[in-house]
Motif scaffolding. Structure first.
Motif, PDB file in Angstrom:
ATOM      1  N   MET A   1       0.835  -1.183   0.000  1.00  0.00           N
ATOM      2  CA  MET A   1       0.000   0.000   0.000  1.00  0.00           C
ATOM      3  C   MET A   1       0.881   1.248   0.000  1.00  0.00           C
ATOM      4  O   MET A   1       1.840   1.334   0.760  1.00  0.00           O
ATOM      5  N   ILE A   2       0.566   2.162  -0.854  1.00  0.00           N
ATOM      6  CA  ILE A   2       1.301   3.421  -0.927  1.00  0.00           C
ATOM      7  C   ILE A   2       0.482   4.489  -0.229  1.00  0.00           C
ATOM      8  O   ILE A   2      -0.701   4.679  -0.536  1.00  0.00           O
ATOM      9  N   ASP A   3       1.120   5.153   0.726  1.00  0.00           N
ATOM     10  CA  ASP A   3       0.449   6.153   1.549  1.00  0.00           C
ATOM     11  C   ASP A   3       1.198   7.477   1.445  1.00  0.00           C
ATOM     12  O   ASP A   3       2.437   7.490   1.403  1.00  0.00           O
ATOM     13  N   PHE A   4       0.458   8.577   1.439  1.00  0.00           N
ATOM     14  CA  PHE A   4       1.057   9.912   1.367  1.00  0.00           C
ATOM     15  C   PHE A   4       0.757  10.657   2.656  1.00  0.00           C
ATOM     16  O   PHE A   4      -0.402  10.723   3.087  1.00  0.00           O
ATOM     17  N   ASN A   5       1.809  11.204   3.259  1.00  0.00           N
ATOM     18  CA  ASN A   5       1.698  11.926   4.526  1.00  0.00           C
ATOM     19  C   ASN A   5       2.341  13.294   4.364  1.00  0.00           C
ATOM     20  O   ASN A   5       3.289  13.456   3.594  1.00  0.00           O
ATOM     21  N   TYR A   6       1.850  14.254   5.133  1.00  0.00           N
ATOM     22  CA  TYR A   6       2.283  15.640   4.946  1.00  0.00           C
ATOM     23  C   TYR A   6       2.699  16.266   6.267  1.00  0.00           C
ATOM     24  O   TYR A   6       1.920  16.279   7.213  1.00  0.00           O
ATOM     25  N   GLU A   7       3.931  16.765   6.294  1.00  0.00           N
ATOM     26  CA  GLU A   7       4.461  17.471   7.455  1.00  0.00           C
ATOM     27  C   GLU A   7       4.581  18.969   7.168  1.00  0.00           C
ATOM     28  O   GLU A   7       5.265  19.683   7.879  1.00  0.00           O
ATOM     29  N   ASN A   8       3.932  19.402   6.089  1.00  0.00           N
ATOM     30  CA  ASN A   8       3.935  20.818   5.711  1.00  0.00           C
ATOM     31  C   ASN A   8       2.617  21.121   5.003  1.00  0.00           C
ATOM     32  O   ASN A   8       1.702  20.309   5.016  1.00  0.00           O
ATOM     33  N   GLU A   9       2.547  22.260   4.344  1.00  0.00           N
ATOM     34  CA  GLU A   9       1.302  22.698   3.704  1.00  0.00           C
ATOM     35  C   GLU A   9       1.071  22.063   2.337  1.00  0.00           C
ATOM     36  O   GLU A   9       0.013  22.224   1.744  1.00  0.00           O
ATOM     37  N   PHE A  10       2.051  21.351   1.827  1.00  0.00           N
ATOM     38  CA  PHE A  10       1.956  20.741   0.499  1.00  0.00           C
ATOM     39  C   PHE A  10       0.946  19.600   0.481  1.00  0.00           C
ATOM     40  O   PHE A  10       0.813  18.866   1.455  1.00  0.00           O
ATOM     41  N   ASN A  11       0.237  19.457  -0.635  1.00  0.00           N
ATOM     42  CA  ASN A  11      -0.639  18.309  -0.862  1.00  0.00           C
ATOM     43  C   ASN A  11      -0.562  17.904  -2.321  1.00  0.00           C
ATOM     44  O   ASN A  11      -0.631  18.757  -3.208  1.00  0.00           O
ATOM     45  N   LEU A  12      -0.408  16.610  -2.564  1.00  0.00           N
ATOM     46  CA  LEU A  12      -0.463  16.100  -3.933  1.00  0.00           C
ATOM     47  C   LEU A  12      -1.867  16.304  -4.469  1.00  0.00           C
ATOM     48  O   LEU A  12      -2.838  16.012  -3.774  1.00  0.00           O
ATOM     49  N   GLU A  13      -1.979  16.763  -5.695  1.00  0.00           N
ATOM     50  CA  GLU A  13      -3.299  16.975  -6.286  1.00  0.00           C
ATOM     51  C   GLU A  13      -3.898  15.681  -6.817  1.00  0.00           C
ATOM     52  O   GLU A  13      -5.101  15.545  -6.908  1.00  0.00           O
ATOM     53  N   ASN A  14      -3.047  14.737  -7.195  1.00  0.00           N
ATOM     54  CA  ASN A  14      -3.526  13.530  -7.860  1.00  0.00           C
ATOM     55  C   ASN A  14      -2.970  12.277  -7.177  1.00  0.00           C
ATOM     56  O   ASN A  14      -2.325  11.452  -7.818  1.00  0.00           O
ATOM     57  N   GLU A  15      -3.245  12.147  -5.900  1.00  0.00           N
ATOM     58  CA  GLU A  15      -2.720  11.026  -5.110  1.00  0.00           C
ATOM     59  C   GLU A  15      -3.016   9.675  -5.748  1.00  0.00           C
ATOM     60  O   GLU A  15      -2.138   8.815  -5.822  1.00  0.00           O
ATOM     61  N   GLU A  16      -4.244   9.474  -6.190  1.00  0.00           N
ATOM     62  CA  GLU A  16      -4.625   8.172  -6.730  1.00  0.00           C
ATOM     63  C   GLU A  16      -3.834   7.836  -7.993  1.00  0.00           C
ATOM     64  O   GLU A  16      -3.332   6.717  -8.153  1.00  0.00           O
ATOM     65  N   ALA A  17      -3.700   8.795  -8.901  1.00  0.00           N
ATOM     66  CA  ALA A  17      -2.957   8.565 -10.146  1.00  0.00           C
ATOM     67  C   ALA A  17      -1.484   8.286  -9.847  1.00  0.00           C
ATOM     68  O   ALA A  17      -0.886   7.388 -10.451  1.00  0.00           O
ATOM     69  N   ILE A  18      -0.916   9.013  -8.912  1.00  0.00           N
ATOM     70  CA  ILE A  18       0.493   8.813  -8.538  1.00  0.00           C
ATOM     71  C   ILE A  18       0.660   7.432  -7.899  1.00  0.00           C
ATOM     72  O   ILE A  18       1.593   6.689  -8.234  1.00  0.00           O
ATOM     73  N   ALA A  19      -0.219   7.078  -6.987  1.00  0.00           N
ATOM     74  CA  ALA A  19      -0.125   5.772  -6.321  1.00  0.00           C
ATOM     75  C   ALA A  19      -0.273   4.633  -7.331  1.00  0.00           C
ATOM     76  O   ALA A  19       0.483   3.654  -7.275  1.00  0.00           O
ATOM     77  N   ASN A  20      -1.210   4.761  -8.255  1.00  0.00           N
ATOM     78  CA  ASN A  20      -1.398   3.729  -9.281  1.00  0.00           C
ATOM     79  C   ASN A  20      -0.161   3.587 -10.159  1.00  0.00           C
ATOM     80  O   ASN A  20       0.261   2.480 -10.495  1.00  0.00           O
ATOM     81  N   TRP A  21       0.439   4.716 -10.518  1.00  0.00           N
ATOM     82  CA  TRP A  21       1.652   4.708 -11.326  1.00  0.00           C
ATOM     83  C   TRP A  21       2.801   4.037 -10.567  1.00  0.00           C
ATOM     84  O   TRP A  21       3.489   3.176 -11.119  1.00  0.00           O
ATOM     85  N   LEU A  22       3.001   4.417  -9.308  1.00  0.00           N
ATOM     86  CA  LEU A  22       4.085   3.822  -8.523  1.00  0.00           C
ATOM     87  C   LEU A  22       3.866   2.320  -8.335  1.00  0.00           C
ATOM     88  O   LEU A  22       4.825   1.542  -8.371  1.00  0.00           O
TER      89      LEU A  22
END
Length: 139
Positions: A1-22
């Motif tokens: 499982m690929i998970d995205f976590n944020y320690e700042n103000e940044f957010n990926l706009e396309n988490e699902e597409a990035i996770a599917n690609w990875l």
């Protein structure tokens, strides 16, 4: 499982597409997907990790901690969004493209690719380019 976590103000706009690609990248290397955590942070956060855990007093765009066991890749990948932006400016590429390169770079390390020597670095760059091309197919 690929998970995205944020320690700042940044957010990926396309988490699902990035996770599917990875995930597709992992499969393309004949590996199994384990637990992979991306942690987006700033330079200060990543510098502290670099000094504390690796004894390197430098700024970097990515640090990965590899927990791979056998053919199942797992790990924590810390990404400095500030460093990625600076590198994108330096290399005159889009931020999104440089970010994808950094994200896949961590996965490729887990797959066994190195980048310390000149020859290894060439192989890593070629693999990054190959895997970046998959993103356009996966969308």
């Amino acid at each position: 499982m690929i998970d995205f976590n944020y320690e700042n103000e940044f957010n990926l706009e396309n988490e699902e597409a990035i996770a599917n690609w990875l995930s597709a990248v992992i499969v393309s290397e004949n590996k199994k997907e384990g637990e992979i955590n991306y942690i987006f942070c700033d330079d200060e956060y990543l510098h502290k990790i670099n000094v504390e855990y690796l004894d390197h007093d430098t700024l970097t765009d990515i640090i990965s901690f590899d927990y791979t066991m056998g053919n199942e890749i797992s790990g924590d990948i810390f990404v400095s969004v500030e460093r990625v932006q600076d590198n994108a400016n330096d290399f005159k590429v889009l931020f999104e493209d440089e970010l994808k390169r950094v994200l896949v770079h961590g996965i490729l390390h887990y797959c066994g690719y190195k980048d310390k020597g000149e020859e290894d670095e060439k192989i890593m760059r070629a693999k990054e380019d190959e895997k970046l091309a998959l993103f356009h197919v996966e969308r």
